[in-house]
Scaffold this motif. Sequence first.
Motif, PDB file in Angstrom:
ATOM      1  N   TYR A 258      23.470  -9.579 -12.250  1.00 50.16           N
ATOM      2  CA  TYR A 258      24.387  -8.873 -11.364  1.00 50.16           C
ATOM      3  C   TYR A 258      23.953  -9.079  -9.922  1.00 50.16           C
ATOM      4  N   ASP A 259      24.916  -9.360  -9.070  1.00 48.79           N
ATOM      5  CA  ASP A 259      24.651  -9.556  -7.649  1.00 48.79           C
ATOM      6  C   ASP A 259      25.075  -8.290  -6.914  1.00 48.79           C
ATOM      7  N   SER A 260      24.147  -7.356  -6.769  1.00 50.18           N
ATOM      8  CA  SER A 260      24.476  -6.102  -6.103  1.00 50.18           C
ATOM      9  C   SER A 260      24.754  -6.352  -4.621  1.00 50.18           C
ATOM     10  N   PRO A 261      25.837  -5.803  -4.105  1.00 49.96           N
ATOM     11  CA  PRO A 261      26.119  -5.973  -2.674  1.00 49.96           C
ATOM     12  C   PRO A 261      25.090  -5.304  -1.779  1.00 49.96           C
ATOM     13  N   GLU A 262      24.283  -4.405  -2.337  1.00 51.88           N
ATOM     14  CA  GLU A 262      23.262  -3.719  -1.542  1.00 51.88           C
ATOM     15  C   GLU A 262      22.018  -4.579  -1.321  1.00 51.88           C
ATOM     16  N   THR A 263      21.826  -5.605  -2.147  1.00 56.76           N
ATOM     17  CA  THR A 263      20.570  -6.359  -2.106  1.00 56.76           C
ATOM     18  C   THR A 263      20.260  -6.904  -0.719  1.00 56.76           C
ATOM     19  N   LYS A 264      21.248  -7.467  -0.062  1.00 60.18           N
ATOM     20  CA  LYS A 264      20.996  -8.080   1.247  1.00 60.18           C
ATOM     21  C   LYS A 264      20.691  -7.052   2.336  1.00 60.18           C
ATOM     22  N   GLU A 265      20.913  -5.781   2.040  1.00 57.96           N
ATOM     23  CA  GLU A 265      20.620  -4.717   2.998  1.00 57.96           C
ATOM     24  C   GLU A 265      19.219  -4.132   2.797  1.00 57.96           C
ATOM     25  N   LEU A 266      18.504  -4.603   1.787  1.00 64.63           N
ATOM     26  CA  LEU A 266      17.216  -4.023   1.408  1.00 64.63           C
ATOM     27  C   LEU A 266      16.051  -4.881   1.870  1.00 64.63           C
ATOM     28  N   PRO A 267      14.864  -4.295   2.014  1.00 66.33           N
ATOM     29  CA  PRO A 267      13.665  -5.090   2.295  1.00 66.33           C
ATOM     30  C   PRO A 267      13.344  -5.997   1.107  1.00 66.33           C
ATOM     31  N   LYS A 268      12.624  -7.074   1.357  1.00 64.56           N
ATOM     32  CA  LYS A 268      12.343  -8.051   0.298  1.00 64.56           C
ATOM     33  C   LYS A 268      11.602  -7.433  -0.880  1.00 64.56           C
ATOM     34  N   ASN A 269      10.733  -6.462  -0.607  1.00 65.10           N
ATOM     35  CA  ASN A 269       9.947  -5.904  -1.704  1.00 65.10           C
ATOM     36  C   ASN A 269      10.740  -4.939  -2.572  1.00 65.10           C
ATOM     37  N   ALA A 270      12.049  -4.802  -2.313  1.00 66.94           N
ATOM     38  CA  ALA A 270      12.894  -3.980  -3.172  1.00 66.94           C
ATOM     39  C   ALA A 270      13.367  -4.743  -4.398  1.00 66.94           C
ATOM     40  N   VAL A 271      13.247  -6.070  -4.371  1.00 61.93           N
ATOM     41  CA  VAL A 271      13.602  -6.889  -5.534  1.00 61.93           C
ATOM     42  C   VAL A 271      12.305  -7.238  -6.263  1.00 61.93           C
ATOM     43  N   LEU A 272      12.119  -6.661  -7.439  1.00 64.70           N
ATOM     44  CA  LEU A 272      10.850  -6.791  -8.160  1.00 64.70           C
ATOM     45  C   LEU A 272      10.798  -8.040  -9.022  1.00 64.70           C
ATOM     46  N   MET A 273      11.915  -8.345  -9.645  1.00 62.19           N
ATOM     47  CA  MET A 273      12.099  -9.541 -10.465  1.00 62.19           C
ATOM     48  C   MET A 273      13.584  -9.863 -10.420  1.00 62.19           C
ATOM     49  N   PRO A 274      13.995 -11.040 -10.872  1.00 61.48           N
ATOM     50  CA  PRO A 274      15.434 -11.294 -10.949  1.00 61.48           C
ATOM     51  C   PRO A 274      16.134 -10.210 -11.769  1.00 61.48           C
ATOM     52  N   ASN A 275      17.135  -9.575 -11.164  1.00 63.19           N
ATOM     53  CA  ASN A 275      17.942  -8.526 -11.802  1.00 63.19           C
ATOM     54  C   ASN A 275      17.150  -7.244 -12.091  1.00 63.19           C
ATOM     55  N   VAL A 276      16.015  -7.083 -11.400  1.00 61.09           N
ATOM     56  CA  VAL A 276      15.246  -5.830 -11.449  1.00 61.09           C
ATOM     57  C   VAL A 276      14.976  -5.400 -10.011  1.00 61.09           C
ATOM     58  N   TRP A 277      15.486  -4.237  -9.651  1.00 58.27           N
ATOM     59  CA  TRP A 277      15.313  -3.702  -8.301  1.00 58.27           C
ATOM     60  C   TRP A 277      14.378  -2.484  -8.332  1.00 58.27           C
ATOM     61  N   ALA A 278      13.829  -2.141  -7.201  1.00 57.88           N
ATOM     62  CA  ALA A 278      13.029  -0.925  -7.080  1.00 57.88           C
ATOM     63  C   ALA A 278      13.953   0.256  -6.793  1.00 57.88           C
ATOM     64  N   MET A 279      13.964   1.230  -7.698  1.00 52.11           N
ATOM     65  CA  MET A 279      14.673   2.467  -7.407  1.00 52.11           C
ATOM     66  C   MET A 279      13.901   3.260  -6.356  1.00 52.11           C
ATOM     67  N   SER A 280      12.576   3.142  -6.410  1.00 54.02           N
ATOM     68  CA  SER A 280      11.697   3.758  -5.424  1.00 54.02           C
ATOM     69  C   SER A 280      10.420   2.944  -5.352  1.00 54.02           C
ATOM     70  N   LEU A 281       9.659   3.135  -4.292  1.00 57.27           N
ATOM     71  CA  LEU A 281       8.347   2.505  -4.137  1.00 57.27           C
ATOM     72  C   LEU A 281       7.333   3.640  -4.008  1.00 57.27           C
ATOM     73  N   ASP A 282       6.714   4.000  -5.127  1.00 54.44           N
ATOM     74  CA  ASP A 282       5.937   5.230  -5.211  1.00 54.44           C
ATOM     75  C   ASP A 282       4.440   4.990  -5.066  1.00 54.44           C
ATOM     76  N   PRO A 283       3.792   5.686  -4.135  1.00 55.82           N
ATOM     77  CA  PRO A 283       2.346   5.560  -3.993  1.00 55.82           C
ATOM     78  C   PRO A 283       1.604   6.355  -5.061  1.00 55.82           C
ATOM     79  N   VAL A 284       0.363   6.007  -5.237  1.00 53.02           N
ATOM     80  CA  VAL A 284      -0.530   6.670  -6.195  1.00 53.02           C
ATOM     81  C   VAL A 284      -1.676   7.277  -5.393  1.00 53.02           C
ATOM     82  N   GLY A 285      -2.002   8.540  -5.668  1.00 49.39           N
ATOM     83  CA  GLY A 285      -3.000   9.194  -4.833  1.00 49.39           C
ATOM     84  C   GLY A 285      -3.919  10.153  -5.550  1.00 49.39           C
ATOM     85  N   ILE A 286      -4.452  11.090  -4.777  1.00 50.21           N
ATOM     86  CA  ILE A 286      -5.402  12.096  -5.257  1.00 50.21           C
ATOM     87  C   ILE A 286      -4.726  13.465  -5.177  1.00 50.21           C
TER      88      ILE A 286
END
Length: 387
Positions: free
Chosen positions: A149-177
Amino acid sequence: MSHTTPLSESSLSRRKALGFGLLGAASLTAVLTGCSTGSDTPAASAGAADFPSYYPADYSAIVDASKAEGGKLTIYSNTDQENWAPILRDFKAKYPWTQVSADNLDSDEVFQRQLSEMATGKAPADMLVSNAVQAWANYASDPSRLMAYDSPETKELPKNAVLMPNVWAMSLDPVGILYNTALLKDEPASIEALAKTVSADSATFKNKITTRDVKGAWGFTVSHAFTEGNSDAWTGLDEILPAARPETSSGTQKEKIMSGEYVAGFFISSAVGYPAQDASGGLVKFVLPTDGTVVLGRGIGITPKAPHPATAKLFLDFVLSETGQNAVAEGGLSSYRESVELTEGRHTYQEVEKVAGKDGIIQVPYEVVPDADVTSFVSKWDAQLGA
């Protein structure tokens, strides 16, 4: 296999192929239908004018197809109900005929269940959502397991929002203490700082620190990522691990830290840590380690034979949109669009950059760690743990 590109070249060398697929677990199912707020233009008459200018002119055909499907959507995910609630609320406000159910499964079980059902020819899931890196990488290594699927939103997102072909990041979650402020006087701003506190009074802290079980996919990924991204990681871990006990979920860790069974826990998902901090009245606090903050993309993709493909496309595009990313942040996950408003109780990837520094972020690409490396790491980690 392609993977996300980190935001700075200086941090590129620190990013290695990380992940691990192992255990399934009993599932907890939550049916989340959401409630319409009535705040958006009713999508019953949605046409091209109701969408951003960069959407295709015939996008309303997907809306019409969703109505014909009945608007049902089934998601297999490892995401908690409190994280989903604002997303489903706002999605239903925009598309009032939709009904979304999201099964809250173990990180690996999302894929185990999907593959098992695909083998029988009856796979009810429309979408998969998980931040189990190797499980996603293994699953999506066969392109036929995802709908293209070619989401129209993809070109509006930062590069690291595309994780793999046809897999997007719903969120980019940090890990902490996450720590109990009533039991730990000084804030552990880093893994190294927590290690110094523990080593200074090892008897008091024995079995009072918790970390994730590295025999599970999520625990392995974040722990291994930290050691790969911080060359001095084992100096502190050698001091902490003898006092630590492993748990299989961030939710369990949170409850035991709040009750005082543990003083602190490290490598805890912000999806649990941030909401716990906000709801605790100051009892617990979540911090991002200044000596390396692991960030995991929460992958979302559409199954190849989704029973409701049009509704799945609407949902994916919504989650990636500005409105959707604001709802993602409201639910306690870390959104990443620059336009998301950073207010109290909301968290973004840009906030992580400010706290940890771009070079302090250890971003995990969706690739597989060889079995031999997994075995070696797990053996070394578990040998250090306290009895």
